[in-house]
Design a protein around this motif. Structure first.
Motif, PDB file in Angstrom:
ATOM      1  N   GLU A  92      12.456  -7.739  12.620  1.00  0.00           N
ATOM      2  CA  GLU A  92      12.070  -8.983  11.954  1.00  0.00           C
ATOM      3  C   GLU A  92      12.904 -10.165  12.441  1.00  0.00           C
ATOM      4  O   GLU A  92      12.424 -11.298  12.496  1.00  0.00           O
ATOM      5  CB  GLU A  92      12.214  -8.817  10.445  1.00  0.00           C
ATOM      6  N   TYR A  93      14.175  -9.903  12.831  1.00  0.00           N
ATOM      7  CA  TYR A  93      15.079 -10.962  13.298  1.00  0.00           C
ATOM      8  C   TYR A  93      15.607 -10.598  14.687  1.00  0.00           C
ATOM      9  O   TYR A  93      15.490  -9.458  15.135  1.00  0.00           O
ATOM     10  CB  TYR A  93      16.258 -11.134  12.334  1.00  0.00           C
ATOM     11  N   ASP A  94      16.204 -11.603  15.339  1.00  0.00           N
ATOM     12  CA  ASP A  94      16.811 -11.365  16.646  1.00  0.00           C
ATOM     13  C   ASP A  94      17.976 -10.386  16.513  1.00  0.00           C
ATOM     14  O   ASP A  94      18.636 -10.305  15.466  1.00  0.00           O
ATOM     15  CB  ASP A  94      17.312 -12.676  17.246  1.00  0.00           C
ATOM     16  N   LYS A  95      18.246  -9.674  17.583  1.00  0.00           N
ATOM     17  CA  LYS A  95      19.263  -8.626  17.540  1.00  0.00           C
ATOM     18  C   LYS A  95      20.678  -9.212  17.512  1.00  0.00           C
ATOM     19  O   LYS A  95      20.960 -10.242  18.118  1.00  0.00           O
ATOM     20  CB  LYS A  95      19.119  -7.690  18.743  1.00  0.00           C
ATOM     21  N   PRO A  96      21.605  -8.538  16.832  1.00  0.00           N
ATOM     22  CA  PRO A  96      23.018  -8.933  16.859  1.00  0.00           C
ATOM     23  C   PRO A  96      23.711  -8.340  18.077  1.00  0.00           C
ATOM     24  O   PRO A  96      23.073  -7.687  18.918  1.00  0.00           O
ATOM     25  CB  PRO A  96      23.567  -8.349  15.555  1.00  0.00           C
ATOM     26  N   PHE A  97      25.027  -8.540  18.140  1.00  0.00           N
ATOM     27  CA  PHE A  97      25.820  -8.052  19.273  1.00  0.00           C
ATOM     28  C   PHE A  97      26.846  -7.047  18.759  1.00  0.00           C
ATOM     29  O   PHE A  97      27.547  -7.298  17.775  1.00  0.00           O
ATOM     30  CB  PHE A  97      26.527  -9.210  19.972  1.00  0.00           C
ATOM     31  N   LEU A  98      26.943  -5.901  19.438  1.00  0.00           N
ATOM     32  CA  LEU A  98      27.868  -4.837  19.048  1.00  0.00           C
ATOM     33  C   LEU A  98      28.983  -4.731  20.074  1.00  0.00           C
ATOM     34  O   LEU A  98      28.733  -4.694  21.286  1.00  0.00           O
ATOM     35  CB  LEU A  98      27.128  -3.496  18.937  1.00  0.00           C
ATOM     36  N   SER A  99      30.229  -4.674  19.614  1.00  0.00           N
ATOM     37  CA  SER A  99      31.395  -4.558  20.488  1.00  0.00           C
ATOM     38  C   SER A  99      32.433  -3.662  19.828  1.00  0.00           C
ATOM     39  O   SER A  99      32.312  -3.299  18.651  1.00  0.00           O
ATOM     40  CB  SER A  99      31.994  -5.939  20.786  1.00  0.00           C
ATOM     41  N   THR A 100      33.472  -3.301  20.601  1.00  0.00           N
ATOM     42  CA  THR A 100      34.576  -2.498  20.089  1.00  0.00           C
ATOM     43  C   THR A 100      35.892  -3.217  20.379  1.00  0.00           C
ATOM     44  O   THR A 100      35.969  -4.073  21.255  1.00  0.00           O
ATOM     45  CB  THR A 100      34.616  -1.104  20.746  1.00  0.00           C
ATOM     46  N   SER A 106      17.045  -6.588  11.367  1.00  0.00           N
ATOM     47  CA  SER A 106      16.881  -7.224  12.675  1.00  0.00           C
ATOM     48  C   SER A 106      16.477  -6.191  13.721  1.00  0.00           C
ATOM     49  O   SER A 106      16.393  -4.983  13.439  1.00  0.00           O
ATOM     50  CB  SER A 106      18.196  -7.879  13.099  1.00  0.00           C
ATOM     51  N   ALA A 107      16.237  -6.658  14.923  1.00  0.00           N
ATOM     52  CA  ALA A 107      16.062  -5.744  16.052  1.00  0.00           C
ATOM     53  C   ALA A 107      17.394  -5.054  16.340  1.00  0.00           C
ATOM     54  O   ALA A 107      18.458  -5.582  15.998  1.00  0.00           O
ATOM     55  CB  ALA A 107      15.588  -6.519  17.280  1.00  0.00           C
ATOM     56  N   PRO A 108      17.379  -3.884  16.939  1.00  0.00           N
ATOM     57  CA  PRO A 108      18.647  -3.196  17.218  1.00  0.00           C
ATOM     58  C   PRO A 108      19.482  -3.946  18.246  1.00  0.00           C
ATOM     59  O   PRO A 108      18.957  -4.579  19.161  1.00  0.00           O
ATOM     60  CB  PRO A 108      18.199  -1.830  17.753  1.00  0.00           C
TER      61      PRO A 108
END
Length: 291
Positions: A121-129, A204-206
């Motif tokens: 439904e929404y734009d994807k977020p950003f995943l980091s470590t 959101s999108a993955p």
């Protein structure tokens, strides 16, 4: 039949009838599940399964709306498992579901809740470590899920085949997830989602995928050392076998003690060569004397 026997028989039938009625009232609670997953992309399809008993002839699927479960669909027919298919997931079909079945004249208790989540439904977020993607067993690792354009107040971290973790947004406008102490089962590909608390089943999108590798390097080092030792031992064994084969198959020269018993053939050979060179025969030097 005596009156006493008739009374006992009636009491037995009454007790049996009460036992059967009590068993009918204790219906097994149905089991609800979703395949292939309860997290479905926009416009994707999902199959909801409701497992009851073989005596069940009617199944009902319900969705929670305004704090009340409402009927979605019914399935008629004696079957142990009923299938309900949603062909196109959207914001109207995402939500909290339960099911029940009918046997005889009564309905069973409802199943546990099944949450169907819509993604995309929404734009994807950003995943980091905060560190590398390779960790040792017993260590901790932290993931950060953030969005630069949408102000989500909830974030979820997910891994295929694993549980989904949800977190509130912190002061840095991101969701922080700390896993650990980790073991080998934590290895896998992770993604995260952003969503709003007012619409908990619309995500959101993955995000981008991050692979986490949990490895015991100490065990790998020992394994490498063992392989090296086995290789060296094998080479030494091959060298010994080659030396042994050479000794057994090579030319057999006589020992020094055995050479003393052999005739001295060198003088006879030299004399024969001289005779051939000068054309002499044994008769020509029968009278010769050699000093």
């Amino acid at each position: 039949m005596a009156p006493r026997d008739i009374t006992l028989f009636c009491l037995g039938v009454l007790c049996l009838g009460q036992k059967i009625q009590a068993q009918d009232e204790n219906f097994p609670i149905p089991i609800i599940s979703a395949t292939p997953s309860s997290v479905i992309p926009w416009n994707g399809s999902v199959k909801i399964l409701c497992q009851g008993t073989l005596e069940s002839y009617l199944y009902q699927l319900e969705i929670l709306e305004n704090l009340t479960y409402k009927q979605v669909e019914k399935k008629l027919g004696f079957q142990e498992v009923a299938e309900f298919i949603i062909n196109h997931m959207d914001t109207n079909t995402a939500g909290r579901y339960q099911c029940r079945y009918r046997r005889g004249h009564r309905w069973s208790a409802p199943s546990e809740a099944l949450e169907l989540v819509l993604t995309g439904e929404y734009d994807k977020p950003f995943l980091s470590t905060d560190g590398g993607h390779v960790v040792m067993p017993g260590e901790n690792i932290s993931f950060q899920c953030s969005s630069a354009y949408i102000s989500f107040d909830r974030f979820s971290l997910s891994r295929p085949g694993g549980a989904t973790l949800s977190r509130h947004r912190d002061a840095r406008l991101q969701g922080d997830f700390t896993l650990g102490p980790v073991n080998l089962s934590f290895s896998g590909v992770y993604t995260c989602y952003g969503w709003h608390s007012g619409h908990p089943y619309v995500w959101s999108a993955p995000s981008n995928a991050l692979e986490l590798v949990v490895t015991d390097t100490t065990s790998q080092d020992h394994t490498t050392e063992n392989w090296v030792r086995m290789g060296v031992a094998g080479l030494v064994l091959l060298a010994l076998l080659a030396i042994l084969a050479e000794n057994r198959l090579g030319p057999q020269l006589p020992h020094q003690e055995d050479q003393q018993d052999l005739p001295d053939l060198s003088w006879s050979w030299q004399r024969s060569q001289t005779e051939r060179t000068f054309g002499l025969t044994p008769k020509d030097h029968q009278g010769d004397s050699w000093s």
